[in-house]
Scaffold this active site. Structure first.
Site, short mmCIF file in Angstrom:
data_model
loop_
_atom_site.label_atom_id
_atom_site.label_comp_id
_atom_site.label_asym_id
_atom_site.label_seq_id
_atom_site.Cartn_x
_atom_site.Cartn_y
_atom_site.Cartn_z
N ASP A 21 0.78 -1.35 -0.15
CA ASP A 21 -0.58 -0.13 0.08
C ASP A 21 0.51 1.77 0.39
O ASP A 21 0.39 2.16 -0.52
CB ASP A 21 -0.99 0.06 1.37
CG ASP A 21 -1.86 -1.57 1.06
OD1 ASP A 21 -2.19 -1.72 -0.34
OD2 ASP A 21 -2.38 -1.77 2.40
N TYR A 192 5.48 -14.22 -1.20
CA TYR A 192 4.72 -14.69 0.05
C TYR A 192 5.40 -15.84 0.64
O TYR A 192 6.13 -16.43 -0.09
CB TYR A 192 3.90 -14.38 0.84
CG TYR A 192 3.20 -12.97 0.28
CD1 TYR A 192 3.44 -12.43 1.13
CD2 TYR A 192 2.42 -12.98 -0.48
CE1 TYR A 192 2.39 -10.94 0.69
CE2 TYR A 192 1.78 -11.74 -1.11
CZ TYR A 192 2.17 -10.60 -0.84
OH TYR A 192 1.64 -9.31 -0.65
N GLN A 253 12.74 1.77 -3.92
CA GLN A 253 11.82 1.02 -4.94
C GLN A 253 12.77 1.38 -6.12
O GLN A 253 13.14 0.39 -7.23
CB GLN A 253 11.14 2.36 -4.63
CG GLN A 253 9.89 1.23 -4.27
CD GLN A 253 8.64 2.73 -3.88
OE1 GLN A 253 8.80 3.58 -4.77
NE2 GLN A 253 7.33 1.84 -4.45
N ARG A 269 4.66 -10.50 -5.54
CA ARG A 269 4.01 -10.53 -4.83
C ARG A 269 2.76 -9.17 -4.88
O ARG A 269 3.71 -7.79 -5.53
CB ARG A 269 4.59 -10.35 -3.61
CG ARG A 269 4.99 -9.26 -2.92
CD ARG A 269 6.06 -10.23 -1.57
NE ARG A 269 5.53 -9.35 -0.10
CZ ARG A 269 6.09 -8.78 0.57
NH1 ARG A 269 6.73 -9.45 1.16
NH2 ARG A 269 6.49 -7.98 1.52
N GLU A 271 1.42 -6.37 -5.28
CA GLU A 271 0.28 -5.05 -6.07
C GLU A 271 1.93 -4.24 -6.90
O GLU A 271 1.72 -3.98 -8.72
CB GLU A 271 -0.68 -3.67 -5.59
CG GLU A 271 -1.21 -2.88 -7.17
CD GLU A 271 -2.67 -2.56 -6.91
OE1 GLU A 271 -2.32 -1.66 -7.42
OE2 GLU A 271 -3.64 -3.21 -6.30
N ASP A 272 2.45 -3.51 -6.40
CA ASP A 272 3.52 -2.60 -6.30
C ASP A 272 4.40 -3.21 -7.05
O ASP A 272 4.84 -2.78 -8.25
CB ASP A 272 4.43 -2.42 -5.24
CG ASP A 272 5.25 -1.40 -5.32
OD1 ASP A 272 4.92 0.18 -5.97
OD2 ASP A 272 6.23 -0.94 -4.93
N SER A 273 4.80 -4.48 -6.82
CA SER A 273 6.65 -5.36 -7.27
C SER A 273 5.91 -5.85 -8.52
O SER A 273 6.55 -6.52 -9.16
CB SER A 273 7.11 -6.28 -6.43
OG SER A 273 6.19 -7.33 -5.95
#
Length: 376
Positions: A21, A192, A253, A269, A271-273
Site C-alpha cells: 500500500d 510470500y 524502490q 508479490r 501489487e507494486d512489485s
C-alpha cells in the site's frame, strides 16, 4: 509545501499489511509530482513502512509526507482528494471537503484487477449520504476502459539506459552488495511464503546451469531461513549444487526496479512489485495477496488469461503450472520447474511485447489528472 500555497491533492494511505500500500501510494505521489507538477500531501498511518522502501528519505520536490493519526482541526482539504484502497476518510475531513466553496474531486483508488467487471465500474460515482459529495471509483487495469497502470513517463528510458550502461549497472550492484555471474541464470525472489520455494531451491541446485537467486529481506527470505535452519546474512553467498543463494538487504524502490531489470525471472508479490515486474519486460511469477474464500485465485486466473492469450501452448502451460503451484500452496515437480526454465526464451520475447502493448495505454497518474479536469 511552499508557504501560502496549498497542495493540489491529499492522498490518504493506510498500510494494511507489508509494504505494498505504501509502495503504490508513494509511486502515485511521485508520478503526480514529477510528471504533472502537482503538490501532494501524502497522509500515511505507518511512515515506518514508507521508510523501509525509501531508506534514503522522501525529500523529493512536490511531496509532503504527514503521519496520519488524527488530522488538524483546521485542516483545509486539497482540491483533489485520493482515498487509497477504501481507507475511509475521517468524517471531520469529509465535512471540511463539503464546506469548501468548490468541493474537491474525490477519488477512491481501488486495487488492481484484470477481471472483466472492472471496466464497467471504473469511473462510477457514489454519493456520501451526509454531504451529497460524489466519490469516483478509480480502477487500475490492463485495458483502455480502465485507469491503466502506474508508470512514470521516463521509466522505459531509464530502464533501457540502465541495461545499456555497464557503469550504471556496476554502481547498482555495488550499492546492493551484488556480484552477478554473467554465465548464471539470474532470478529475483520477493514473495510470500509458499511450499514452492523449497522445490525451486531444489530445482536450481540440481540444474545443469549455474543459477544465482537474489532474495531481498522479507517473508520469502524468512521462509528460506526456516528451510536452511539458520539466519542468512545479506552480502553472503550460500551455495548448494548449481545454486548460489544471495540474500539482499531491503532496498529503495529504484534499486528494486533495477534488480527486476537485471533478472531473467522475477518472482514477485502483491501489487507494486507485480506492476514493476511487468514494466521490467522480464518473465514473472506473481504471488497474489491471499484473500478469503480464495477470491484471489479468480483475480490471478483473469490476469493469466490476458497474459497467456498470445503465448504458444507449451510456455503458457509451464507458466500456468508454476503460478498454480505458487499460489495454491502446492509443490512444483522438478519437471515443472525445468519446463518453466526451458520456456524462458519464449517468455522473454512475450514479456517485451506485453510491456510494450501495455505502455500504449495512458498511465494511471495521467488518467487521474485528466479525469480530475473533466467537469462533473
Amino acid at each position: 509545501m511552499h508557504a501560502g500555497r496549498g497542495p493540489d491533492a491529499d492522498l490518504f494511505c493506510r498500510v494494511i499489511d507489508n509494504f505494498g500500500d505504501a509502495g503504490v501510494c508513494w509511486r502515485l505521489a511521485r508520478a503526480l509530482a514529477t510528471d504533472h507538477g502537482w503538490r501532494i500531501r501524502l497522509w500515511i498511518d505507518a511512515p515506518e513502512a514508507l521508510a523501509r522502501i525509501k531508506p534514503g528519505g522522501w525529500d523529493e520536490g512536490g511531496i509532503e509526507v504527514r503521519q496520519w493519526t488524527t488530522l488538524p482541526a483546521d485542516i483545509e482539504p486539497a482540491a483533489c482528494v485520493i482515498e487509497a484502497f477504501a481507507c475511509e476518510l475521517p468524517r471531520s475531513y469529509i465535512d471540511a471537503m463539503a464546506a469548501r466553496p468548490q468541493p474537491p474531486r474525490w477519488f477512491n483508488l481501488e486495487y488492481l484487477s484484470a477481471e472483466d467487471w472492472v471496466e464497467g465500474c471504473h469511473g462510477l460515482a457514489s454519493r456520501d449520504p451526509a454531504t451529497g459529495l460524489a466519490k469516483h471509483f478509480f480502477f487500475p487495469g490492463f485495458t483502455p476502459r480502465t485507469g491503466g497502470l502506474l508508470r512514470e513517463r521516463d521509466l522505459f528510458a531509464r530502464r533501457d539506459a540502465w541495461r545499456g550502461d555497464g557503469a550504471l549497472q556496476q554502481a547498482t550492484f555495488a550499492r546492493l552488495g551484488m556480484q552477478p555471474d554473467p554465465g548464471a541464470l539470474q532470478l529475483s525472489l520477493f514473495s510470500y511464503e509458499s511450499p514452492a520455494i523449497a522445490t525451486l531451491l531444489d530445482a536450481l541446485a540440481a540444474g545443469s546451469r549455474p543459477a544465482q537467486l537474489w532474495v531481498p529481506e522479507g517473508r520469502a527470505l524468512a521462509a528460506i531461513e526456516a528451510l536452511y535452519g539458520r539466519a542468512l546474512r545479506p552480502g553472503e553467498a550460500y551455495r548448494r549444487g548449481a545454486l548460489e543463494l544471495r540474500p539482499l538487504r531491503f532496498m529503495d524502490q529504484d534499486d528494486y526496479d533495477a534488480l527486476l531489470w537485471h533478472a531473467d525471472l522475477n518472482i514477485v508479490r502483491g501489487e507494486d512489485s507485480f506492476v514493476r515486474a511487468q514494466w521490467a519486460a522480464r518473465p514473472l511469477l506473481w504471488h497474489i495477496y491471499r484473500q478469503q474464500d480464495d477470491v484471489h485465485l479468480v483475480k490471478l486466473d483473469a490476469f493469466l488469461d490476458r497474459l497467456c492469450a498470445d503465448l504458444d501452448p507449451a510456455p503458457a502451460q509451464a507458466l500456468r503450472a508454476a503460478h498454480a503451484a505458487w499460489n495454491r500452496d502446492l509443490p512444483l515437480s522438478p519437471g515443472g520447474w525445468q519446463a518453466l526454465f526451458l520456456a524462458l526464451p519464449a517468455l522473454q520475447k512475450h514479456a517485451e511485447a506485453w510491456a510494450a502493448s501495455l505502455s500504449l495505454q495512458p498511465d494511471l497518474a495521467s488518467q487521474l489528472v485528466s479525469f480530475n479536469q473533466t467537469p462533473i
